[in-house]
Design a protein around this motif. Structure first.
Motif, short mmCIF file in Angstrom:
data_model
loop_
_atom_site.label_atom_id
_atom_site.label_comp_id
_atom_site.label_asym_id
_atom_site.label_seq_id
_atom_site.Cartn_x
_atom_site.Cartn_y
_atom_site.Cartn_z
N ARG A 183 45.00 -53.94 39.70
CA ARG A 183 44.19 -55.11 40.66
C ARG A 183 42.69 -54.83 39.99
NH1 ARG A 183 48.45 -54.58 42.66
NH2 ARG A 183 49.11 -56.72 44.63
N ASP A 184 41.87 -54.09 40.10
CA ASP A 184 40.44 -54.24 39.84
C ASP A 184 39.64 -54.64 38.61
OD1 ASP A 184 41.18 -51.53 38.98
OD2 ASP A 184 39.19 -50.66 39.09
N GLU A 185 40.91 -54.24 37.08
CA GLU A 185 40.47 -54.52 36.16
C GLU A 185 41.24 -55.99 35.81
OE1 GLU A 185 42.17 -51.94 32.65
OE2 GLU A 185 41.72 -50.44 34.03
N PHE A 186 42.05 -56.44 36.57
CA PHE A 186 42.76 -58.09 36.29
C PHE A 186 41.47 -58.91 37.59
CE2 PHE A 186 44.90 -61.73 38.35
CZ PHE A 186 44.87 -62.02 37.35
N GLY A 193 45.49 -68.39 33.61
CA GLY A 193 46.81 -68.33 34.59
C GLY A 193 48.05 -67.02 34.63
N ALA A 194 47.33 -65.85 34.11
CA ALA A 194 47.82 -64.19 34.23
C ALA A 194 48.44 -64.48 35.12
CB ALA A 194 47.22 -63.29 33.42
N LYS A 195 49.51 -63.46 35.56
CA LYS A 195 49.62 -63.38 37.17
C LYS A 195 49.55 -61.67 36.58
CE LYS A 195 52.95 -66.72 39.16
NZ LYS A 195 52.08 -67.55 38.90
N TYR A 210 50.98 -57.83 29.20
CA TYR A 210 49.76 -57.63 28.93
C TYR A 210 49.36 -56.46 29.52
CZ TYR A 210 46.41 -60.30 31.08
OH TYR A 210 45.57 -60.93 31.84
N CYS A 211 48.82 -55.09 28.87
CA CYS A 211 47.42 -54.03 28.92
C CYS A 211 46.31 -54.14 28.61
CB CYS A 211 48.57 -52.97 29.72
SG CYS A 211 48.99 -52.12 27.49
N LYS A 212 46.03 -52.89 28.95
CA LYS A 212 44.73 -53.24 29.05
C LYS A 212 44.51 -52.69 27.20
CE LYS A 212 40.04 -50.41 28.69
NZ LYS A 212 39.57 -49.52 29.41
N SER A 213 45.56 -52.02 26.40
CA SER A 213 45.49 -51.94 25.01
C SER A 213 46.78 -51.60 24.58
CB SER A 213 45.10 -50.51 24.40
OG SER A 213 45.72 -49.47 25.54
N GLU A 246 39.43 -66.04 32.39
CA GLU A 246 39.24 -66.33 33.93
C GLU A 246 38.26 -64.80 34.44
OE1 GLU A 246 42.09 -69.33 34.80
OE2 GLU A 246 43.41 -67.44 35.20
N GLU A 247 38.17 -65.01 35.61
CA GLU A 247 37.24 -63.72 36.35
C GLU A 247 38.25 -64.64 37.67
OE1 GLU A 247 33.56 -62.74 35.71
OE2 GLU A 247 34.26 -63.24 33.61
N GLY A 248 37.89 -63.71 38.80
CA GLY A 248 38.26 -63.22 39.88
C GLY A 248 39.36 -63.80 41.00
N LYS A 249 40.23 -64.50 40.38
CA LYS A 249 41.55 -64.17 41.12
C LYS A 249 42.23 -63.76 41.25
CE LYS A 249 41.83 -69.32 39.56
NZ LYS A 249 42.87 -70.67 38.96
N SER A 250 42.55 -63.58 41.95
CA SER A 250 43.95 -62.03 42.67
C SER A 250 45.16 -62.33 41.82
CB SER A 250 44.05 -62.35 44.25
OG SER A 250 44.60 -63.15 44.33
N GLY A 251 45.23 -63.63 41.49
CA GLY A 251 46.96 -63.60 41.38
C GLY A 251 47.66 -62.66 40.72
#
Length: 122
Positions: free
Chosen positions: A38-41, A48-50, A75-78, A115-120
């Motif tokens: 969640r913190d990376e998200f 639009g990602a969840k 998708y993940c980090k890498s 996009e930044e800042g949404k919990s989604g």
């Protein structure tokens, strides 16, 4: 699953993922899943990602009741976990799942929108 339905799975480039998302941006049958913590998200994600924090071994349980006929871009980090989770989704009977090559890093390096800042959360 009907015999006429063809499974579509595989790894796609960040650019192709971007085009696919744009083409289907008003399609409720497309879900973009970010499986990072969640913190990376929250720090930045594909618009639009969840967020479906993979939570160790809870991924299978979390996706079990999701609509298997929708289209998913994951998708993940890498790109490594995304590939693994795409395989789990296939095992569980999902039909259309694509993993972004290079994950969030690949998307970011390609200078595609963020996009930044949404919990989604999901």
């Amino acid at each position: 699953m009907s015999e006429s339905k063809k499974d579509q799975m595989g790894t796609i480039s960040p650019q192709d993922a971007f085009k696919f998302i744009k083409k289907h941006e008003n399609d409720s049958n497309l879900v973009v899943l970010d499986v990072r913590p969640r913190d990376e998200f929250a720090a930045g994600h594909i618009p639009g990602a969840k967020n479906l924090d993979y939570d160790g071994h809870q991924f299978r349980k979390k996706v079990l009741n999701m609509d298997k006929d929708k289209k998913y871009i994951i998708y993940c980090k890498s790109g490594v976990r995304g590939e693994y989770f795409m395989g789990i989704m296939k095992e569980l009977g999902f039909h259309h799942v694509y993993n972004i090559l290079g994950g969030f890093v690949g998307w970011n390096i390609s200078k595609l929108p963020l996009e930044e800042g949404k919990s989604g959360g999901h």
